[in-house]
Design a protein around this motif. Structure first.
Motif, PDB file in Angstrom:
ATOM      1  N   VAL A  20       0.862  -1.182   0.000  1.00 34.36           N
ATOM      2  CA  VAL A  20       0.000   0.000   0.000  1.00 34.36           C
ATOM      3  C   VAL A  20       0.895   1.227   0.000  1.00 34.36           C
ATOM      4  N   VAL A  21       0.769   2.028  -1.041  1.00 34.49           N
ATOM      5  CA  VAL A  21       1.582   3.239  -1.190  1.00 34.49           C
ATOM      6  C   VAL A  21       0.748   4.413  -0.705  1.00 34.49           C
ATOM      7  N   VAL A  22       1.312   5.207   0.183  1.00 32.00           N
ATOM      8  CA  VAL A  22       0.575   6.320   0.770  1.00 32.00           C
ATOM      9  C   VAL A  22       1.546   7.445   1.076  1.00 32.00           C
ATOM     10  N   GLN A  23       1.079   8.676   0.926  1.00 28.50           N
ATOM     11  CA  GLN A  23       1.890   9.849   1.229  1.00 28.50           C
ATOM     12  C   GLN A  23       1.887  10.094   2.740  1.00 28.50           C
ATOM     13  N   GLU A  24       3.025  10.459   3.306  1.00 24.79           N
ATOM     14  CA  GLU A  24       3.098  10.752   4.726  1.00 24.79           C
ATOM     15  C   GLU A  24       2.132  11.872   5.075  1.00 24.79           C
ATOM     16  N   GLY A  25       1.336  11.618   6.130  1.00 25.61           N
ATOM     17  CA  GLY A  25       0.336  12.579   6.570  1.00 25.61           C
ATOM     18  C   GLY A  25      -1.054  12.299   6.047  1.00 25.61           C
ATOM     19  N   SER A  69      -5.422   7.871  11.146  1.00 24.63           N
ATOM     20  CA  SER A  69      -5.873   9.248  10.947  1.00 24.63           C
ATOM     21  C   SER A  69      -4.891  10.016  10.090  1.00 24.63           C
ATOM     22  N   ASN A  70      -3.605   9.709  10.222  1.00 24.63           N
ATOM     23  CA  ASN A  70      -2.564  10.202   9.318  1.00 24.63           C
ATOM     24  C   ASN A  70      -1.403   9.239   9.402  1.00 24.63           C
ATOM     25  N   VAL A  71      -0.767   8.983   8.283  1.00 26.13           N
ATOM     26  CA  VAL A  71       0.315   8.003   8.212  1.00 26.13           C
ATOM     27  C   VAL A  71       1.630   8.715   8.454  1.00 26.13           C
ATOM     28  N   MET A  72       2.509   8.091   9.255  1.00 21.47           N
ATOM     29  CA  MET A  72       3.849   8.621   9.503  1.00 21.47           C
ATOM     30  C   MET A  72       4.881   7.627   8.970  1.00 21.47           C
ATOM     31  N   LEU A  73       6.106   8.126   8.818  1.00 25.59           N
ATOM     32  CA  LEU A  73       7.148   7.298   8.220  1.00 25.59           C
ATOM     33  C   LEU A  73       7.414   6.057   9.064  1.00 25.59           C
ATOM     34  N   GLN A  74       7.299   6.160  10.402  1.00 25.14           N
ATOM     35  CA  GLN A  74       7.591   4.995  11.248  1.00 25.14           C
ATOM     36  C   GLN A  74       6.589   3.870  11.055  1.00 25.14           C
ATOM     37  N   ASP A  75       5.424   4.148  10.413  1.00 22.21           N
ATOM     38  CA  ASP A  75       4.438   3.093  10.189  1.00 22.21           C
ATOM     39  C   ASP A  75       4.947   2.040   9.218  1.00 22.21           C
ATOM     40  N   MET A  76       6.036   2.334   8.491  1.00 21.65           N
ATOM     41  CA  MET A  76       6.615   1.342   7.574  1.00 21.65           C
ATOM     42  C   MET A  76       7.431   0.282   8.302  1.00 21.65           C
ATOM     43  N   GLN A  77       7.715   0.480   9.579  1.00 22.20           N
ATOM     44  CA  GLN A  77       8.621  -0.422  10.274  1.00 22.20           C
ATOM     45  C   GLN A  77       8.030  -1.794  10.531  1.00 22.20           C
ATOM     46  N   THR A  78       6.767  -1.994  10.325  1.00 19.16           N
ATOM     47  CA  THR A  78       6.133  -3.290  10.523  1.00 19.16           C
ATOM     48  C   THR A  78       5.105  -3.514   9.428  1.00 19.16           C
ATOM     49  N   ASP A  79       4.611  -4.754   9.352  1.00 22.55           N
ATOM     50  CA  ASP A  79       3.485  -5.032   8.463  1.00 22.55           C
ATOM     51  C   ASP A  79       2.249  -5.245   9.314  1.00 22.55           C
ATOM     52  N   TYR A  80       1.087  -5.383   8.658  1.00 24.69           N
ATOM     53  CA  TYR A  80      -0.182  -5.370   9.362  1.00 24.69           C
ATOM     54  C   TYR A  80      -1.029  -6.538   8.880  1.00 24.69           C
ATOM     55  N   VAL A 122       5.182  17.791   6.859  1.00 23.44           N
ATOM     56  CA  VAL A 122       3.846  17.288   6.551  1.00 23.44           C
ATOM     57  C   VAL A 122       2.864  18.446   6.660  1.00 23.44           C
ATOM     58  N   ALA A 123       2.074  18.628   5.640  1.00 21.83           N
ATOM     59  CA  ALA A 123       1.104  19.725   5.633  1.00 21.83           C
ATOM     60  C   ALA A 123      -0.030  19.424   6.600  1.00 21.83           C
ATOM     61  N   GLU A 124      -0.473  20.451   7.338  1.00 15.92           N
ATOM     62  CA  GLU A 124      -1.555  20.285   8.298  1.00 15.92           C
ATOM     63  C   GLU A 124      -2.892  20.398   7.592  1.00 15.92           C
ATOM     64  N   ARG A 125      -3.887  19.597   8.064  1.00 17.51           N
ATOM     65  CA  ARG A 125      -5.200  19.548   7.417  1.00 17.51           C
ATOM     66  C   ARG A 125      -6.296  19.578   8.467  1.00 17.51           C
TER      67      ARG A 125
END
Length: 1174
Positions: free
Chosen positions: A144-149, A194-205, A250-253
């Motif tokens: 799953v490819v996703v932009q940070e934030g 709620s928002n993806v961060m770079l550290q979320d890549m450290q594991t799988d789900y 990361v841009a705020e939304r």
């Protein structure tokens, strides 16, 4: 300390008992009656496919009912299916799959019918379903490819199971996914970011489904994330950054809802169920969720927030919980809201459930079936399982909606009626029979029961009865008075009498009387009122250190007619009394308190009727738990920051942290203290030394003690540098007369500063200023050979490693080896100071003859002989030391009245020099030591005998003994009397002035110099000392006139006479014998008793016999003793001070010869033998 209330279940059980008191009257089973369903399976019956199927149905009736079943509203013929059987005396179905078959084939709707000749009762319609746990479909999931934030939803979509599986998320390595308000699992099982961060890549789900009945877990193929970012470095220090998102670009939304979609939704919930509302929002920063109800407040007693406030749960929903709810998602960029319209529907629920109707012939009655629901439920009546419309008409029965009215009932009206009320959300089915009986009153409870109850409690007296028509019941106390009802009494429909608060006057005999037109019946209950059990001294909260002793008190007052039991609970569980605990009637003692003893202790004092509880909390102060998670940051060339997480302080605040280090080069595995920090910090900057491969650990300290060390940190090596210091404790000393050994304390790992640590050793003669000799050494010593005797050297030891040399070292003066001194002290002069000390004076030796460092002058002396005749002395050499270069000293602790010889030497580090010429001196007479073995004996009530031996050290010629004695009685003291004796007298007798007083005796010996040390003894206490004198005298007279006493005294006198005759015969046979054969020491030439080597005995009783230590001329044999000054000098155990006086311990030791000479002193004396019998 707290008096604990009774457990909630006790109060609940009592309420349930009271609620049951108003129930319908039961027909005794020995009377005919229609069937009643007593047990059945739940309406939605889900079974495990691996087990046999059980569908329960049990009923009672008289005669016993028979059973049959329908399946899907059609008769179920059990006899045709070999797998299906019915339990004996029951309607329960058992479907057995041990011989094969598929459980799914038996799914459907089942209903049980219980029938006898008076009617038919029905069970609920039981829907049988087999549990299912289907496999997860296999699928290949792309990353799953996703932009940070950006927000992200990972869908679970578990396979449909029965019942629904429990969903949870883990990594493929079975580590749980950490959830917080940014990442959480929704109620539908999906995982929301709620928002993806770079550290979320450290594991799988991976989504996991756990199925209840099969106890299996199925795992979906894991998702992997690929996060596109503007800041590719995953710096952990940014995780706790106050503005983490902007720091990572990361841009705020503003928030937006991920679930549910849109701005509004609706939800329907059934009455009595739980309402779960959920709002999950995205945004940067992560939004916060808040919940509100339009037009009112959330029900605080039923509402609780879950899943980091993303879910609102309202338990046991009722109609007033319907309305509009909205969730508000907000962050610093803005907020949005979502409205959820909640509608509460209801399956049917009872307002008035029909009850069994028991009538006498000709009576009227009614069955009521009233229920409510949303939508409004419909009511259908049946009789014996058939619709009422198709039943035969009954002129005595009238149906009016939810009520059936019976008039003038007859025996033929007996039947079981069913009321079925239903709507689209469910149904209710109730059975109620109509029984027509003609029965006189009867009592159903046992007769003459004894009820014991605690004062001021509530109680009930049971009086179950039956009769038809229904009897009227009345209660009386002690067989008299009016009917008991109202006030403190209340009579329930089933006949029980409730007494709301028991008083002492309520004790007595209660009679219940049931009456109808056919007769009456009565029963009696005896009520006893008991005092309550109360803990009047409760255990108190305590704080104790580990290893101490704690006592918890629990003193109880109870009714003496009841048996008391005191038990203890720990943390609401029964306490195991181990060998560290002692339970007594009124206390619990815990010895050697440990951390595991901490908790709440409840004392439970109980009788068979009541109990009282008191609780106290024991807090144990223990050593802290070890710190954990050590982390090194701020790595610098000569410092590092160490951070740790404190462990539990175990109720005693942490006062200090000790940081230790270990290095792996010089002392691997050995830990050294580095620094100490206050207990309020958990991070510190440590100063480091160059070229050390550090590893750190932390120890926490509190008042109780130190924790176990933490696990070591990772290693950190500092860069190298030249040493900044040189080794310490540099010395130069000779081990032989022609060498000098140079030693130093080697440097440790923190001062080496680099590899290949070595030492440059330099030395040269001090006076000559010659060039330096040098050598490089890797150890901690170097020996310089071929040196002159005892000359000074200048010494330097400099540290060096591969990075360079340390600063120039300080110069140390050392000396080469010593040789024995060449000269002895001269002009030695002796002056006798007193009977035990002399002063010495001598000429010092020249320094060049010492050939080393002058340590001391030393005097060797020995006792040549005693001036007392026939006294053997030890000639063992003794020494006295006089440290330093001095010309005088004092030798003390000498024996008086003795001849001594003395020599002197000078001593250096190598040893003694030559000895001076021998000097002789004599010590004058001194005072004697105390008389030995002073004995006070009282052979009768009129006489006191004294005996003693000569002093061990007479220290001169004895001239006599002085005895002082005084009578005393309590605090009264008489006049002192003084007696002087000759030197040979060793016994004395006195006549008591009265039989009550005691005597105190003080004895010393004398020489010409004066009186010596005294010894004091008292006469023995009389057994009747405390009695008056008159009584004592009368008692004594009475004893003296007794025949047995006179006979005993005569026997003793005869025995003494025989012993005296034997002793004198032996003595007369002794004659003469050569003294020199017995003694090695010759008698003095002036001894008048010595003529031909034999010794004549004297017949005087007061002279000692041969073998005693006292000679006839008063001289005493000096015993060999090691209390000479051999131990007082440098070479012995004792020491002298600077003036030569003795400061050691003076000890007395007896040689074997002396011991042999003293063995027969008393044994051969007839006088001693006589007194030993007295």
């Amino acid at each position: 300390m707290a008096r604990q209330q009774p457990p909630p279940w006790v109060r609940t059980a009592f309420l349930l008992i009271l609620l049951g008191l108003g129930g319908a009257i039961e027909i005794p089973m020995d009377l005919t009656q229609p069937p009643t369903i007593t047990k059945q399976s739940v309406k939605d019956h889900i079974v495990d496919p691996r087990d046999n199927i059980l569908i329960e149905c049990e009923a009672k009736g008289n005669p016993a009912p028979s059973f049959h079943w329908t399946r899907n509203s059609r008769f179920f013929n059990i006899a045709k299916d070999p797998r299906v059987s019915m339990r004996r005396r029951s309607g329960t179905l058992v479907i057995d799959f041990r011989s094969g078959g598929r459980p799914e084939e038996y799914e459907g709707e089942y209903q049980c019918f219980a029938r006898n000749k008076f009617g038919t009762a029905l069970s609920n319609r039981i829907r049988l379903q087999v549990s299912k746990s289907p496999l997860w479909p296999k699928e290949n999931l792309d990353p799953v490819v996703v932009q940070e934030g950006a927000p992200l939803t990972l869908q679970c979509n578990p396979p449909p199971g029965l019942p629904s599986p429990v969903i949870f998320w883990m990594s493929s390595s079975m580590e749980p996914i950490a959830q917080d308000k940014r990442v959480s699992q929704g109620h539908n099982g999906d995982l929301y970011f709620s928002n993806v961060m770079l550290q979320d890549m450290q594991t799988d789900y991976s989504c996991n489904a756990r199925f209840h009945f099969t106890h299996t877990i199925q795992q979906k193929n894991p998702f992997t994330l690929k996060v596109l970012t503007n800041y590719p470095h995953n710096d952990s220090s940014l995780r706790n950054h106050p503005d983490m998102y902007s720091a990572r670009g990361v841009a705020e939304r503003t928030p937006s809802f991920m679930y549910p979609q849109g701005t509004s939704s609706s939800q329907m919930v059934l009455r009595g169920m739980d309402l779960l509302l959920e709002c999950i929002a995205s945004g940067v920063p992560t939004p916060d969720i808040a919940w509100y109800k339009k037009g009112g407040d959330l029900p605080s007693d039923k509402a609780k927030f879950e899943n980091f406030n993303k879910a609102l749960r309202i338990t046991n929903v009722s109609e007033e919980d319907s309305g509009e709810y909205f969730c508000l998602a907000s962050n610093k960029m803005g907020s949005i809201r979502h409205t959820i319209s909640v509608r509460v529907k209801a399956a049917p629920y009872w307002l008035d459930e029909p009850k069994n109707l028991i009538l006498a012939p000709g009576e009227d009655g009614r069955l009521v079936c009233r229920a409510n629901g949303n939508p409004k439920p419909t009511v259908q009546w049946m009789v014996n399982g058939e619709p009422l419309q198709s039943a035969p008409p009954n002129p005595n029965r009238e149906v009016a909606g939810d009520t059936i009215i019976f008039r003038d009932t007859q025996i033929s009206s007996r039947a079981v009626y069913q009321c079925n009320t239903s709507n689209e959300h469910g149904y209710l089915l109730a059975n109620a029979f109509v029984s027509v009986l003609d029965v006189p009153p009867r009592m159903l409870t046992p007769r003459n029961q004894l009820i014991r109850v605690i004062l001021y409690n509530r109680t009930r007296l049971d009086c179950s009865f039956f009769g038809s028509p229904i009897p009227t019941l009345r209660w009386f106390k002690n067989g008299q008075g009016s009917n008991l009802d109202g006030g403190n009494y209340h009579v329930y429909e089933n006949g029980s009498l409730e007494i709301k608060m028991i008083r002492k006057e309520d004790q007595g005999i209660y009679t219940c009387v049931a009456t109808n037109i056919l007769g009456k019946a009565e029963n009696q209950v005896r009520l006893e009122v008991k005092d309550p059990t109360r803990i009047y001294r409760m255990p108190e909260d305590q704080i104790a250190k580990r290893g101490t002793t704690v006592q918890l008190e629990c003193r109880v007052k109870h009714d003496p007619s009841l048996k008391l039991t005191v038990t203890w609970l720990k943390d609401e569980e029964p306490l195991y009394i181990g060998n560290r605990m002692k339970k007594e009637d009124d206390s619990l003692t815990i010895f050697g308190v440990a951390e595991r003893d901490q908790g709440s202790y409840t004392c439970v004092a109980s009788t068979e009727l009541d109990q009282d509880l008191a609780k106290a909390y024991l807090t144990v102060l223990g050593r802290p738990d070890r710190p954990r998670d050590l982390e090194l940051t701020d790595l610098a060339e000569r410092s590092v920051r160490l951070t740790w997480i404190p462990g539990d302080d175990n109720n005693s605040p942490i006062t200090d942290y000790v940081v230790q280090f270990e290095e792996d080069q010089f002392q691997p595995g050995v830990w050294h203290d580095h620094s100490k920090f206050p207990g309020s910090v958990n991070s510190a900057i440590l100063q480091l030394s160059p070229y050390v491969n550090y590893q750190f650990r932390v120890i926490a300290v509190n008042e109780v003690g130190s924790s176990h060390p933490s696990l070591p940190s990772e290693r950190y090596r500092t860069s190298g540098a030249p040493p900044e210091s040189n080794p310490g404790d540099v010395k130069g000393e000779g081990t032989r007369k022609n060498n000098m050994e140079i030693t130093w304390t080697p440097m440790n790992a923190t001062s080496a500063f680099g590899p290949n640590l070595r030492y440059i050793v330099k030395w040269r003669r001090r006076e000559t200023r010659e060039t330096w000799n040098n050598v490089t050494v890797w150890g901690s010593r170097y020996v310089v050979g071929q040196t002159p005797v005892y000359v000074p050297y200048e010494i330097r030891v400099q540290a060096e490693n591969d990075f360079g040399k340390a600063p120039e070292p300080d110069t140390v003066i050392g000396y080469s080896g010593e040789d024995y001194p060449r000269a002895a002290p001269t002009e030695v002069k002796i002056r006798v100071m007193n009977s035990t000390a002399i002063s010495l004076q001598w000429n010092r030796v020249y320094s060049d003859t010492v050939q080393g460092q002058l340590r001391e002058y030393r005097a060797y002396y020995w006792r040549e002989s005693s001036l007392l005749k026939n006294l053997w002395v030890s000639q063992k050499r003794q020494q006295a030391s006089f440290p330093g270069d001095r010309p005088r000293g004092v030798v003390s602790r000498l024996f008086p009245y003795s001849n001594y010889k003395l020599e002197m030497v000078v001593v250096n580090g190598r040893g003694d020099g030559p000895r001076s010429e021998t000097k002789e001196f004599t010590t004058p007479e001194g005072v004697p030591s105390a008389p030995r073995r002073f004995r006070v004996r009282q052979p009768n009530l009129e006489t006191i005998n004294l005996e003693w031996d000569h002093p061990e050290h007479p220290n001169g010629i004895l001239i006599g003994y002085t005895l002082k004695y005084v009578a005393f009685n309590g605090t009264k003291v008489g006049k002192q009397i003084v007696e002087n004796f000759s030197p040979n007298q060793t016994k004395f007798s006195i006549q008591r002035a009265d039989p009550v007083s005691r005597y105190r005796f003080t004895l010393n010996a004398r020489t010409q110099v004066g009186a010596g040390e005294a010894v004091t003894e008292e006469s023995p206490a009389s057994p009747n000392e405390a009695t008056p004198t008159a009584a004592y005298t009368n008692n004594q007279a009475d004893i003296a006139t007794q025949g047995w006493f006179i006979g005993l005294m005569c026997a003793i006198a005869l025995l003494v006479l025989i012993l005296l005759i034997v002793c004198f015969i032996k003595r007369s046979r002794g004659g003469k014998y050569p003294v020199r054969e017995k003694k090695d020491v010759p008698l003095g030439p002036e001894d008048p008793k010595e003529e031909d080597g034999s010794f004549d005995y004297s017949d005087e009783d007061n002279k000692p016999l041969q073998g005693s230590q006292t000679s006839l001329d008063g001289t005493i044999k000096q015993q060999e003793s090691d209390d000479s000054l051999v131990d007082y000098g440098e070479g012995g155990e004792g020491q002298f001070n600077e003036d030569g006086s003795f400061i050691g311990q003076y000890t007395v030791k007896k040689d074997k010869d002396e011991t042999e000479g003293n063995e027969s002193s008393e044994a051969t004396s007839p006088v001693n033998a006589i007194y030993s019998l007295a």
